[in-house]
Design an enzyme around this catalytic site. Structure first.
Site, PDB file in Angstrom:
ATOM      1  N   LEU A  33       0.835  -1.907   0.027  1.00 31.07           N
ATOM      2  CA  LEU A  33       0.137   0.105  -0.083  1.00 31.07           C
ATOM      3  C   LEU A  33       0.734   1.234  -0.308  1.00 31.07           C
ATOM      4  O   LEU A  33       0.076   2.185   0.327  1.00 31.07           O
ATOM      5  CB  LEU A  33      -0.837   0.092   1.213  1.00 31.07           C
ATOM      6  CG  LEU A  33      -2.179  -1.327   0.935  1.00 31.07           C
ATOM      7  CD1 LEU A  33      -3.124  -0.728   2.342  1.00 31.07           C
ATOM      8  CD2 LEU A  33      -3.163  -1.117   0.044  1.00 31.07           C
ATOM      9  N   ALA A  74       4.052  -6.530  -8.188  1.00 24.32           N
ATOM     10  CA  ALA A  74       4.635  -4.962  -7.378  1.00 24.32           C
ATOM     11  C   ALA A  74       6.102  -5.143  -8.148  1.00 24.32           C
ATOM     12  O   ALA A  74       7.108  -5.493  -8.397  1.00 24.32           O
ATOM     13  CB  ALA A  74       4.753  -6.268  -6.080  1.00 24.32           C
ATOM     14  N   ALA A  75       6.476  -3.980  -7.911  1.00 21.65           N
ATOM     15  CA  ALA A  75       7.356  -3.184  -8.501  1.00 21.65           C
ATOM     16  C   ALA A  75       7.216  -1.624  -8.473  1.00 21.65           C
ATOM     17  O   ALA A  75       6.293  -0.917  -8.662  1.00 21.65           O
ATOM     18  CB  ALA A  75       7.233  -3.274 -10.047  1.00 21.65           C
ATOM     19  N   TYR A 141      14.518   1.790 -14.253  1.00 18.56           N
ATOM     20  CA  TYR A 141      13.729   0.819 -14.520  1.00 18.56           C
ATOM     21  C   TYR A 141      13.854   0.108 -15.451  1.00 18.56           C
ATOM     22  O   TYR A 141      13.340  -1.266 -14.556  1.00 18.56           O
ATOM     23  CB  TYR A 141      12.592   1.969 -14.941  1.00 18.56           C
ATOM     24  CG  TYR A 141      10.884   0.631 -15.234  1.00 18.56           C
ATOM     25  CD1 TYR A 141       9.739   0.315 -14.151  1.00 18.56           C
ATOM     26  CD2 TYR A 141      10.589   0.837 -16.693  1.00 18.56           C
ATOM     27  CE1 TYR A 141       9.700  -0.678 -14.416  1.00 18.56           C
ATOM     28  CE2 TYR A 141       9.375  -0.038 -16.421  1.00 18.56           C
ATOM     29  CZ  TYR A 141       8.629  -0.380 -15.620  1.00 18.56           C
ATOM     30  OH  TYR A 141       7.538  -1.133 -16.203  1.00 18.56           O
ATOM     31  N   HIS A 187       1.066   8.481 -16.935  1.00 16.43           N
ATOM     32  CA  HIS A 187       0.861   7.677 -18.157  1.00 16.43           C
ATOM     33  C   HIS A 187      -0.244   8.711 -19.119  1.00 16.43           C
ATOM     34  O   HIS A 187      -1.188   9.793 -17.796  1.00 16.43           O
ATOM     35  CB  HIS A 187      -0.491   6.725 -18.207  1.00 16.43           C
ATOM     36  CG  HIS A 187       0.946   6.070 -17.142  1.00 16.43           C
ATOM     37  ND1 HIS A 187       0.510   4.672 -16.919  1.00 16.43           N
ATOM     38  CD2 HIS A 187       2.301   5.048 -17.515  1.00 16.43           C
ATOM     39  CE1 HIS A 187       1.225   4.036 -16.079  1.00 16.43           C
ATOM     40  NE2 HIS A 187       2.693   4.409 -16.582  1.00 16.43           N
ATOM     41  N   ARG A 219       2.906   5.521 -30.221  1.00 17.69           N
ATOM     42  CA  ARG A 219       3.189   4.284 -28.563  1.00 17.69           C
ATOM     43  C   ARG A 219       1.751   3.111 -28.906  1.00 17.69           C
ATOM     44  O   ARG A 219       0.686   3.863 -30.372  1.00 17.69           O
ATOM     45  CB  ARG A 219       2.548   4.651 -26.954  1.00 17.69           C
ATOM     46  CG  ARG A 219       4.380   5.613 -27.148  1.00 17.69           C
ATOM     47  CD  ARG A 219       5.375   4.485 -26.766  1.00 17.69           C
ATOM     48  NE  ARG A 219       6.146   5.444 -26.270  1.00 17.69           N
ATOM     49  CZ  ARG A 219       7.125   6.634 -27.019  1.00 17.69           C
ATOM     50  NH1 ARG A 219       7.180   6.194 -28.411  1.00 17.69           N
ATOM     51  NH2 ARG A 219       8.266   6.376 -26.192  1.00 17.69           N
TER      52      ARG A 219
END
Length: 330
Positions: A33, A74-75, A141, A187, A219
């Protein structure tokens, strides 16, 4: 089947959890979280607030629940942040991922689906980009995700782990109940819709001199429901394709200006845009080759017209104008 979903309170993890539940699977939803939202977790999932960096807490989850497979979302994912704070990305995306793999190994879990990224390719030499394209990520990343892909291959040899890596391009859109709400929103589509709703004054367009039809970046956008479906399909067929990596995309690109124009049609609102210089490290075109996933598993996206993606995101935003802070979801 009991599926452990990491990052289950995040954008893609929560929608994937929703789809798993809808198909009769039991979800153990794990999230720290720090970035995720508790209301995004499907109510029927078992929720565990655990950081993967906390090995004892992670071990307790595996001790408490019989886990048949893991889907690992998760990242840390903000590209600009990865450049300014790379240590966080290697700690979270690599070291904490190894904690998860070690727990998986100790408890005999043999099925693992990994959420990777097109950022592993770097600047494309061929478009659409095939999976065997050279890997040369241009930011921490992408490097952290590629490193974990390589670690998975080591664990396959070491433990017999069956895994599939899914590299998706630009995740977008929403289910009826769950959508995109990042604490720091970078985004394009949610920012375009923020501008449409008056939440921000305009959309920044970075670069108008790229070698593309209208000069802006192109994209490949993929509906989040298609991403979830590809994960389920990969899990179902993991014996057949263990150790493989697949792109999840449409083999069709849209420019920034095309996305804004489509959003104006969907919302019926004028969307101000502010044209500016290029950002460092933005390739002109990132479009996936979808052929490998199609040939190996017979899978193609089914929800990913640009209009359907934007319409679903706009419908969720209208229902949840403050995202999960509005409390309407779940």
């Amino acid at each position: 089947m009991n599926i452990l979903v990491t990052g289950a309170a995040g954008y893609i993890g929560s929608v994937c959890s929703e789809v798993l539940v809808s198909r009769g699977m039991s979800v153990i939803a794990l999230d720290s979280l720090i970035e995720g939202h508790r209301p995004a977790v499907p109510p029927s999932a078992v929720f565990c607030q655990v950081d993967l960096a906390n090995r004892p807490a992670l071990e307790a989850v595996f001790n408490q629940y019989k886990i048949d497979a893991v889907m690992h979302f998760a990242a840390e994912a903000l590209v600009a942040k990865s450049v300014s704070e790379p240590s966080i990305f290697y700690a979270t995306n690599v070291a904490s991922g190894v904690n998860l793999l070690d727990a998986v190994t100790r408890h005999g879990v043999k099925k693992f689906i990994f959420s990777s990224t097109a950022a592993t390719y770097g600047e494309p030499q061929v478009v659409p980009i095939p999976e065997d394209h050279r890997k040369a990520p241009i930011n921490p990343y992408g490097k952290s995700k590629l490193t974990f892909e390589q670690i998975l291959a080591d664990y396959k040899l070491y433990t017999g782990l069956k895994y599939v890596t899914l590299r998706y391009f630009n995740a977008a859109g929403a289910s009826k109940e769950r959508g995109e709400h990042h604490r720091v929103e970078t985004h394009l589509i949610p920012r375009v819709l923020d501008a449409a709703s008056g939440g921000i004054p305009h959309v920044d367009v970075f670069g108008t001199d790229y070698p593309t039809p209208d000069g802006t970046c192109v994209r490949d956008y993929i509906h989040v429901l298609d991403i979830a479906d590809s994960h389920v399909r990969a899990l179902e067929e993991i014996d057949k394709v263990s150790g493989e990596a697949f792109n999840v995309g449409n083999s069709r690109g849209f420019s920034i200006l095309e996305v804004i124009d489509a959003a104006e049609r969907v919302t019926g609102r004028k969307i101000p845009r502010k044209l500016g210089p290029r950002r460092p490290g933005d390739p002109a075109v990132l479009v996936a080759s979808k052929e490998k996933l199609k040939s190996a598993l017979g899978w193609e996206a089914s929800h990913s017209s640009l209009e359907e993606i934007i319409q679903s995101a706009w419908a969720w935003k209208e229902k949840n104008p403050r995202g999960y802070a509005s409390g309407a979801a779940a």
